[in-house]
Design an enzyme around this catalytic site. Sequence first.
Site, mmCIF file in Angstrom:
data_model
loop_
_atom_site.group_PDB
_atom_site.id
_atom_site.type_symbol
_atom_site.label_atom_id
_atom_site.label_comp_id
_atom_site.label_asym_id
_atom_site.label_seq_id
_atom_site.Cartn_x
_atom_site.Cartn_y
_atom_site.Cartn_z
ATOM 1 N N SER A 36 0.661 -0.871 0.051
ATOM 2 C CA SER A 36 -0.084 -0.135 -0.132
ATOM 3 C C SER A 36 0.825 1.431 0.069
ATOM 4 O O SER A 36 0.486 2.456 0.146
ATOM 5 C CB SER A 36 -0.693 -0.180 1.721
ATOM 6 O OG SER A 36 -1.939 -0.688 1.191
ATOM 7 N N ASP B 26 -17.081 1.044 -1.652
ATOM 8 C CA ASP B 26 -16.292 -0.640 -1.525
ATOM 9 C C ASP B 26 -17.207 -1.248 -0.223
ATOM 10 O O ASP B 26 -17.307 -0.945 0.784
ATOM 11 C CB ASP B 26 -14.864 -0.118 -0.517
ATOM 12 C CG ASP B 26 -14.413 -1.584 -0.066
ATOM 13 O OD1 ASP B 26 -14.306 -2.378 -0.312
ATOM 14 O OD2 ASP B 26 -13.663 -1.339 1.518
ATOM 15 N N HIS C 171 -14.726 0.151 3.365
ATOM 16 C CA HIS C 171 -15.372 1.368 4.020
ATOM 17 C C HIS C 171 -16.032 1.737 3.398
ATOM 18 O O HIS C 171 -16.635 3.290 3.955
ATOM 19 C CB HIS C 171 -13.835 1.811 3.097
ATOM 20 C CG HIS C 171 -12.840 1.009 3.986
ATOM 21 N ND1 HIS C 171 -11.939 0.714 3.239
ATOM 22 C CD2 HIS C 171 -11.826 2.043 4.807
ATOM 23 C CE1 HIS C 171 -10.866 -0.096 3.725
ATOM 24 N NE2 HIS C 171 -10.564 0.440 5.100
ATOM 25 N N CYS D 216 -7.417 2.454 1.465
ATOM 26 C CA CYS D 216 -8.469 1.194 0.722
ATOM 27 C C CYS D 216 -8.296 0.368 -0.218
ATOM 28 O O CYS D 216 -7.845 1.381 -1.646
ATOM 29 C CB CYS D 216 -9.798 2.294 0.674
ATOM 30 S SG CYS D 216 -11.351 1.311 0.087
#
Length: 624
Positions: free
Chosen positions: A325, A349, A370, A383
């Site tokens: 990430s 999401d 999320h 996310c």
Amino acid sequence: MLDQQIKDQAGELRLVRSRLAVSLLLVMAAMAVLGGRLWWLQVAGYQHYSTLSQENRVKVVPVAPTRGLIYDRNGVLLAENVPTYRLVVTPEQVVDMERLLKRLGRVVTLRPVDLERFHRLRRQRPGFQEIPLKFDLTEEEVAKLAVDRHRFPGVEVKAQLTRHYPLGATAVHAVGYVGRINERELEKLPAAQYSATSHIGKSGVERFYEDRLHGEVGVERVETNAMGRRLRTLERSAPAPGEDLYLSLDVRLQKVAEAALGAESGAVVAVDPGSGEVLAFASTPTFDPNLFVNGISLDEYRRLQTEHDKPLFNRALRGQYPPGSTVKPFMGLAGLETGTKNAEETVYDPGYYSLPGVDHRWRCWKRWGHGEVDLHQAIAQSCDTYFYDLAFNMGIDTMHDFLQPFGFGRRTGIDLPGEEPGLVPSKAWKKRTKGEPWYHGETIIAGIGQGYMLSTPLQLAYATAILANRGDAVPPHLLRAIHEPGKTGVRAAAADSEPSIGVSDEAYWDTVIDAMEDVVHGRRGTARALGEDAAYRFAGKTGTAQVFGIGQEEEYDAEELEKRLRDHALFIAFAPAEQPEIAVAVVVENGGSGGATAGPIARTVMDAWLLGLRDSARGYRSDG
């Protein structure tokens, strides 16, 4: 009868005279030949034979230069030359070599590797030359040999300068070490320049700047006898010592970084975004470079090679890990610049991402999702689903072209040997290397820094520095200044530069950086605990990189996995957010959570630099 006798005497006299005449002619001819030969040697061939005679009497002997020293940015010595003693033996002065070696073994410690090297050199060199038997004698051993000197004919103790690393394992993967020149290296080196040198840089700065550190060889003209033994020195041209190097490393910050990593296997790279100077370059576990200087034992070398944590491996430079990430801020910037998404556009999401007509679900780290997130929230809360969608709509080739200028998938050009390039895949790369087409699923996971994507900790630090600079790219480097022999002060080393990375709207930088600030200072940031008591605002991004894949319906449980199967923990950051003075990248192998494991290490390093070390760092006086 009497007349006959008289006649015979007359004939004999004539015979004698003729023989004398012939003999005289032969002697005169021989004298002429001898005289001609003498004339040739002393007159016609004088210059030629005079030169041969002189060369047989006078030998040119190379003199090794003193190796340059290495310091950190504050003048702390990292590599020095210390006087040591070595034990040498002249074979022709020894009657019984085996008996002598046994007796010496009772006075000094002789390892099998010492004896093996001695016997090998003894077979290669003439008997009147000194053969080294042991390097780096202890003071106790020197004292014992001095007392018993008369018992060991042909044995001497000689003084020499030996490379030494006073801080031991600290910064070893940056500084490197020297070792004895092997036969393969000897074939490639300039024979004249290294004719008197026994050691050469093997890794790190020691190897990269070998030409600066080595110096210029000197010569001595010495008179020798017919056997080649040295009688006296006729003339001497002193060698020029190597240059002293000042690195950008701050040893105090380096120790903080290594201590923060502790027993973990991993790396920390900290750079000054404005200058590209590397402030800390840590790779753990470490090792003592002094073991290699005069020849490491086979058992010790095998131990270092076979240890599970591989202390000889330079993780900061050569470790290639999925960036996870930590790539999301760069992906977000790419989405804005390419027009794939705008800052306000949201993605829903539900905890996973799927394509129409495809059963496979690419899961978000948060199983229940999320909800609706925009770019700012997607970065702050990391996310996955948002970036799955962004990557799919952007395409792998667009990602490749945008990420490379940030240093992903290519070498940074740091002044260290052996840097790995990492990898940002493309359709052409896969076709070329694997002979297969590119699939949508591979694009989707590349959007969160998984799949084929690979980065080194150094690349992550460089990319983070470019982001902190809002596009200004200053390649990382270790050499800060140079002190040339015979001169006062030091000369600043020239730094490289690369074209800046421009975007169509400068507000894009603010959008991404504001989101990274909320990673650590926001109420829902993935590393919000790191920023709670910070004395400054900083921007960061957590990351985890999978070591192995898990099935659609399986759950990742770190507690039930062996340490070596757990995710790698990553964290990138720069501080202060408004005027960055340090950019940091941390990778902890099998560390699990980036925020919980790698993040505190980065915070510790930034605290040390910004809250004390930076202001107390000493400068240097330049020659101008």
